[in-house]
Design an enzyme around this catalytic site. Structure first.
Site, PDB file in Angstrom:
ATOM      1  N   GLY A 143      -5.097   4.933  10.369  1.00  0.00           N
ATOM      2  CA  GLY A 143      -5.154   3.474  10.445  1.00  0.00           C
ATOM      3  C   GLY A 143      -5.052   2.732   9.126  1.00  0.00           C
ATOM      4  N   SER A 144      -4.384   3.341   8.129  1.00  0.00           N
ATOM      5  CA  SER A 144      -4.286   2.602   6.852  1.00  0.00           C
ATOM      6  C   SER A 144      -3.318   1.418   6.976  1.00  0.00           C
ATOM      7  CB  SER A 144      -3.893   3.525   5.696  1.00  0.00           C
ATOM      8  OG  SER A 144      -2.554   3.930   5.796  1.00  0.00           O
ATOM      9  N   ASN A 145      -2.286   1.543   7.798  1.00  0.00           N
ATOM     10  CA  ASN A 145      -1.411   0.377   8.012  1.00  0.00           C
ATOM     11  C   ASN A 145      -2.136  -0.702   8.813  1.00  0.00           C
ATOM     12  OD1 ASN A 145       1.470   0.601   6.934  1.00  0.00           O
ATOM     13  ND2 ASN A 145       1.057   2.672   7.713  1.00  0.00           N
ATOM     14  N   HIS A 182       8.034   3.170   9.753  1.00  0.00           N
ATOM     15  CA  HIS A 182       8.450   4.570   9.625  1.00  0.00           C
ATOM     16  C   HIS A 182       8.614   4.901   8.133  1.00  0.00           C
ATOM     17  CE1 HIS A 182      10.207   8.340  10.907  1.00  0.00           C
ATOM     18  NE2 HIS A 182      11.088   8.170   9.939  1.00  0.00           N
ATOM     19  N   THR A 193      13.073   0.148  20.181  1.00  0.00           N
ATOM     20  CA  THR A 193      13.971   0.238  21.332  1.00  0.00           C
ATOM     21  C   THR A 193      13.729   1.618  21.962  1.00  0.00           C
ATOM     22  OG1 THR A 193      15.696   1.117  19.897  1.00  0.00           O
ATOM     23  CG2 THR A 193      15.738  -1.264  20.286  1.00  0.00           C
ATOM     24  N   ASP A 195      12.975   5.614  16.639  1.00  0.00           N
ATOM     25  CA  ASP A 195      13.185   5.193  15.249  1.00  0.00           C
ATOM     26  C   ASP A 195      14.580   4.609  15.001  1.00  0.00           C
ATOM     27  OD1 ASP A 195      10.604   6.074  14.618  1.00  0.00           O
ATOM     28  OD2 ASP A 195      11.290   8.068  14.073  1.00  0.00           O
ATOM     29  N   MET A 225       1.375   7.909  17.804  1.00  0.00           N
ATOM     30  CA  MET A 225       2.161   9.142  17.877  1.00  0.00           C
ATOM     31  C   MET A 225       2.707   9.470  19.266  1.00  0.00           C
ATOM     32  SD  MET A 225       2.167   9.905  14.750  1.00  0.00           S
ATOM     33  CE  MET A 225       2.815  11.573  14.681  1.00  0.00           C
ATOM     34  N   ASN A 257       7.559  -1.145  14.651  1.00  0.00           N
ATOM     35  CA  ASN A 257       7.068   0.161  14.201  1.00  0.00           C
ATOM     36  C   ASN A 257       7.331   0.282  12.719  1.00  0.00           C
ATOM     37  OD1 ASN A 257       6.090   2.881  14.409  1.00  0.00           O
ATOM     38  ND2 ASN A 257       8.217   3.590  14.291  1.00  0.00           N
TER      39      ASN A 257
HETATM   40  C1  GRF Z   1       2.504   6.103   8.333  1.00  0.00           C
HETATM   41  O1  GRF Z   1       3.126   6.886   7.354  1.00  0.00           O
HETATM   42  C2  GRF Z   1       3.530   5.437   9.209  1.00  0.00           C
HETATM   43  O2  GRF Z   1       4.697   5.107   8.529  1.00  0.00           O
HETATM   44  C3  GRF Z   1       3.815   6.506  10.236  1.00  0.00           C
HETATM   45  O3  GRF Z   1       2.564   7.114  10.479  1.00  0.00           O
HETATM   46  C4  GRF Z   1       1.733   6.959   9.334  1.00  0.00           C
HETATM   47  C5  GRF Z   1       0.487   6.278   9.810  1.00  0.00           C
HETATM   48  O4  GRF Z   1      -0.478   6.166   8.812  1.00  0.00           O
HETATM   49  N1  GRF Z   1       4.426   5.944  11.406  1.00  0.00           N
HETATM   50  P1  GRF Z   1      -1.727   5.218   9.034  1.00  0.00           P
HETATM   51  O5  GRF Z   1      -2.412   5.704  10.324  1.00  0.00           O
HETATM   52  O6  GRF Z   1      -1.255   3.820   9.151  1.00  0.00           O
HETATM   53  O7  GRF Z   1      -2.600   5.449   7.836  1.00  0.00           O
END
Ligand code: GRF
Length: 212
Positions: free
Chosen positions: A17-19, A114, A146, A150, A95, A112
């Site tokens: 969950g860092s994003n 990536h 879509t 990716d 995932m 998303n």
């Molecule tokens: C990130 O590298 C993102 O690009 C990919 O999965 C990873 C998720 O990392 N889809 P986080 O859970 O957001 O830390």
């Protein structure tokens, strides 16, 4: 011009969950005018859920293993997102592949992130794929989701040079830093509107979409 989605975000996660944290921080700092209505994880105990709770955001765990088809699992998530009034769905390390049923419920309103410069290195372990291929630059991409994995219209990309002596892990760490920067920017661009999709291109009428 597509009407922009409403500013209530639903963030789907599976792990760290860092994003998600970058989005939480951007909202808290007022650089992203949005509200995270709900965070949904398909895995119980995903660390990202705790990040959401700390920020006072509603969380749900919807385990894919509790459903006997992908559609049934996806429709349970759609129900919850709609109940929370979500306009834009953000996948942040989620995932599971989404079914067409989910994607059609949020037309051009699922993003998303990536960790590569798509269309290079889609799928799992993109940073290692890029490193093993020996590319000189890699990066990160935010795209509209879509049905094809990716492959949707690219909203934003940032370049990360590969250094001599990099390992897949060191490259992934530098890519992650730019992910945290471009994901909130891409969400803002989509929410602000003034864009349209032409073929597979996200057309903004001039706003730059690439970051070096
Ligand atoms: C990130 O590298 C993102 O690009 C990919 O999965 C990873 C998720 O990392 N889809 P986080 O859970 O957001 O830390």
């Amino acid at each position: 011009m597509s009407a922009p989605p409403n500013r209530r975000l639903g963030v789907l996660i599976s792990g760290r969950g860092s994003n998600l944290q970058a989005i939480i921080d951007a909202v808290a700092e007022g650089v992203l005018d949005a509200r995270i209505a709900v965070v949904i994880s398909n895995r119980e105990g995903a660390p990202g859920l705790e990040r959401a709770r700390r920020a006072g955001i509603a969380t749900r765990t919807i385990r894919h293993t509790d459903y006997n088809s992908r559609e049934a699992f996806d429709l349970a998530m759609v129900d919850e997102l709609e109940r929370c009034g979500v306009g834009l769905v953000c996948l942040a390390g989620f995932m599971r592949l989404l079914s067409p049923a989910f994607i059609h419920a949020f037309p051009a309103a699922i993003l998303n992130i990536h960790p590569s410069l798509l269309p290079s290195f889609p799928g799992l372990d993109a940073q290692r794929q890029a490193w093993e291929h020996g590319v000189a630059v890699s990066g990160a991409t935010v795209h509209i989701v879509t049905p094809e994995l990716d492959a949707g219209p690219i909203v934003r990309q940032a370049v990360v040079p590969v250094r001599e002596g990099d390992t897949p892990e060191s490259l992934a760490a530098r890519i992650l830093e730019v992910e945290h920067r471009i994901y909130p920017e891409a969400i803002r661009a989509v929410l602000d509107g003034g864009w349209r999709i032409e073929g597979r291109r996200f057309v903004t009428g001039g706003a730059p979409r690439g970051v070096l």
